[in-house]
Design a protein around this motif. Structure first.
Motif, mmCIF file in Angstrom:
data_model
loop_
_atom_site.group_PDB
_atom_site.id
_atom_site.type_symbol
_atom_site.label_atom_id
_atom_site.label_comp_id
_atom_site.label_asym_id
_atom_site.label_seq_id
_atom_site.Cartn_x
_atom_site.Cartn_y
_atom_site.Cartn_z
ATOM 1 N N GLY A 1 16.730 20.297 -9.005
ATOM 2 C CA GLY A 1 16.447 21.724 -9.155
ATOM 3 C C GLY A 1 17.711 22.571 -9.293
ATOM 4 N N LYS A 2 17.678 23.509 -10.200
ATOM 5 C CA LYS A 2 18.854 24.362 -10.426
ATOM 6 C C LYS A 2 19.029 25.359 -9.285
ATOM 7 N N THR A 3 17.925 25.931 -8.821
ATOM 8 C CA THR A 3 18.010 26.919 -7.738
ATOM 9 C C THR A 3 17.245 26.487 -6.493
ATOM 10 N N LEU A 4 16.162 25.715 -6.664
ATOM 11 C CA LEU A 4 15.331 25.307 -5.537
ATOM 12 C C LEU A 4 15.312 23.793 -5.378
ATOM 13 N N LEU A 5 15.047 23.355 -4.140
ATOM 14 C CA LEU A 5 14.833 21.939 -3.837
ATOM 15 C C LEU A 5 13.617 21.827 -2.934
ATOM 16 N N VAL A 6 12.955 20.699 -2.978
ATOM 17 C CA VAL A 6 11.887 20.405 -2.040
ATOM 18 C C VAL A 6 12.243 19.090 -1.346
ATOM 19 N N ASP A 7 12.113 19.065 -0.016
ATOM 20 C CA ASP A 7 12.417 17.811 0.677
ATOM 21 C C ASP A 7 11.135 17.011 0.910
ATOM 22 N N GLU A 8 11.279 15.800 1.413
ATOM 23 C CA GLU A 8 10.131 14.898 1.536
ATOM 24 C C GLU A 8 9.140 15.330 2.607
ATOM 25 N N GLU A 9 9.506 16.341 3.408
ATOM 26 C CA GLU A 9 8.576 16.866 4.405
ATOM 27 C C GLU A 9 7.755 18.026 3.856
ATOM 28 N N GLY A 10 8.035 18.432 2.610
ATOM 29 C CA GLY A 10 7.252 19.490 1.981
ATOM 30 C C GLY A 10 7.819 20.884 2.143
ATOM 31 N N TYR A 11 9.083 20.989 2.558
ATOM 32 C CA TYR A 11 9.738 22.302 2.687
ATOM 33 C C TYR A 11 10.506 22.616 1.400
ATOM 34 N N LEU B 1 3.504 3.730 -13.745
ATOM 35 C CA LEU B 1 4.365 4.556 -12.898
ATOM 36 C C LEU B 1 3.808 4.640 -11.480
ATOM 37 N N PHE B 2 2.508 4.892 -11.359
ATOM 38 C CA PHE B 2 1.890 5.033 -10.047
ATOM 39 C C PHE B 2 1.936 3.729 -9.253
ATOM 40 N N ALA B 3 1.984 2.608 -9.942
ATOM 41 C CA ALA B 3 2.046 1.312 -9.246
ATOM 42 C C ALA B 3 3.407 1.089 -8.597
ATOM 43 N N THR B 4 4.422 1.843 -9.008
ATOM 44 C CA THR B 4 5.773 1.627 -8.486
ATOM 45 C C THR B 4 6.157 2.598 -7.373
ATOM 46 N N VAL B 5 5.424 3.713 -7.229
ATOM 47 C CA VAL B 5 5.805 4.684 -6.197
ATOM 48 C C VAL B 5 5.484 4.132 -4.814
ATOM 49 N N ARG B 6 6.345 4.451 -3.841
ATOM 50 C CA ARG B 6 6.187 3.875 -2.500
ATOM 51 C C ARG B 6 5.391 4.765 -1.557
ATOM 52 N N ASP B 7 5.499 6.084 -1.752
ATOM 53 C CA ASP B 7 4.837 6.980 -0.806
ATOM 54 C C ASP B 7 4.411 8.270 -1.508
ATOM 55 N N GLN B 8 3.808 9.159 -0.725
ATOM 56 C CA GLN B 8 3.262 10.388 -1.292
ATOM 57 C C GLN B 8 4.352 11.267 -1.897
ATOM 58 N N PHE B 9 5.546 11.259 -1.323
ATOM 59 C CA PHE B 9 6.642 12.062 -1.872
ATOM 60 C C PHE B 9 6.991 11.606 -3.286
ATOM 61 N N GLU B 10 7.172 10.304 -3.482
ATOM 62 C CA GLU B 10 7.498 9.782 -4.816
ATOM 63 C C GLU B 10 6.350 10.027 -5.787
ATOM 64 N N LEU B 11 5.116 9.907 -5.299
ATOM 65 C CA LEU B 11 3.953 10.159 -6.147
ATOM 66 C C LEU B 11 3.934 11.608 -6.606
ATOM 67 N N CYS B 12 4.189 12.529 -5.684
ATOM 68 C CA CYS B 12 4.170 13.955 -6.026
ATOM 69 C C CYS B 12 5.311 14.330 -6.979
ATOM 70 N N LEU B 13 6.492 13.742 -6.770
ATOM 71 C CA LEU B 13 7.605 13.985 -7.690
ATOM 72 C C LEU B 13 7.216 13.592 -9.103
ATOM 73 N N ALA B 14 6.607 12.406 -9.232
ATOM 74 C CA ALA B 14 6.223 11.900 -10.556
ATOM 75 C C ALA B 14 5.064 12.697 -11.140
ATOM 76 N N LYS B 15 4.056 12.974 -10.330
ATOM 77 C CA LYS B 15 2.848 13.646 -10.829
ATOM 78 C C LYS B 15 3.157 15.055 -11.302
ATOM 79 N N PRO C 1 0.832 -1.211 0.000
ATOM 80 C CA PRO C 1 0.000 0.000 0.000
ATOM 81 C C PRO C 1 0.866 1.261 0.000
ATOM 82 N N LEU C 2 0.374 2.288 -0.640
ATOM 83 C CA LEU C 2 1.095 3.556 -0.712
ATOM 84 C C LEU C 2 1.063 4.234 0.664
ATOM 85 N N ILE C 3 2.177 4.782 1.099
ATOM 86 C CA ILE C 3 2.266 5.440 2.407
ATOM 87 C C ILE C 3 1.900 6.916 2.236
ATOM 88 N N TRP C 4 0.812 7.306 2.882
ATOM 89 C CA TRP C 4 0.368 8.699 2.829
ATOM 90 C C TRP C 4 0.964 9.475 3.995
#
Length: 203
Positions: A78-88, A154-168, A52-55
């Motif tokens: 990202g060239k200038t910005l990054l986003v971490d898995e906590e949403g910052y 693709l969505f069947a392979t993502v493990r959690d919400q972070f990976e899903l958001c990166l792909a989406k 199951p996907l981890i939300w």
């Protein structure tokens, strides 16, 4: 005697021509018949998740101090910005040594370049950040439910919400029209499901 007569008949051009045409017709019929079904067969493949996907609101994510002690995955490219898995979201130069953005200096779930009505953003990293908010789960579940083709795989392979958001946010074919133009060039990174443009719909 009969063998020699058979060889003479087979050597005649008309017989060879007929055999060639029949073979060619057989090949073309099989090729044409199979090509019509191959894409359909690929589309009908069902992709099942192994786990199951981890939300973000799941208990496994709570009480860990956001994973800051062990470090964070981040969007890396990202060239200038990054986003971490906590949403910052933070500038590349301000990423901490553990891969996390400093939660004291940055906003979590940053949606300031996003339109809530469309679920699309002007900046990729902010799309991912906004998408990571726990209240986006229903939108993401709908997007996964309505996905088709490559996105389903693709969505069947993502493990959690972070990976899903990166792909989406990275690739969504429904955010373009005529296959090479964005519907809205200002907000081209989308986490929500978008109705396909008429140029992409099956006739």
């Amino acid at each position: 005697m009969w063998y020699a007569a058979l060889v003479r008949i087979l050597r005649r051009r008309i017989v060879l021509t007929i055999i060639f045409l029949l073979s060619l017709t057989y090949c073309l019929v099989n090729l044409w018949g199979n090509s019509g079904n191959s894409y359909k067969d690929i589309e009908e493949i069902t992709y099942k998740r192994e786990q199951p996907l981890i939300w973000r609101e799941d208990p496994i994510n709570n009480g860990t101090n956001g994973g800051k002690s062990k470090g964070c995955r981040n969007s890396v490219q990202g060239k200038t910005l990054l986003v971490d898995e906590e949403g910052y979201v933070c500038s590349r130069s301000n990423v901490l040594s553990n891969g996390c953005c400093d939660s004291n200096e940055n906003v979590q779930y940053n949606c300031d370049t996003c339109t809530e009505s469309e679920g699309c953003c002007a900046v990729y990293e902010k799309c991912v950040s906004c998408c990571l908010s726990p209240d986006k789960r229903p939108i993401l579940e709908k997007a996964m439910e309505l996905a088709s083709g490559r996105q389903t795989a693709l969505f069947a392979t993502v493990r959690d919400q972070f990976e899903l958001c990166l792909a989406k946010c990275r690739t969504d074919s429904h955010s373009v029209q005529h296959e090479n133009q964005y519907k809205n060039p200002e907000t081209k990174f989308c986490y929500a499901y978008i109705e396909a443009h008429e140029s992409q719909r099956d006739n």
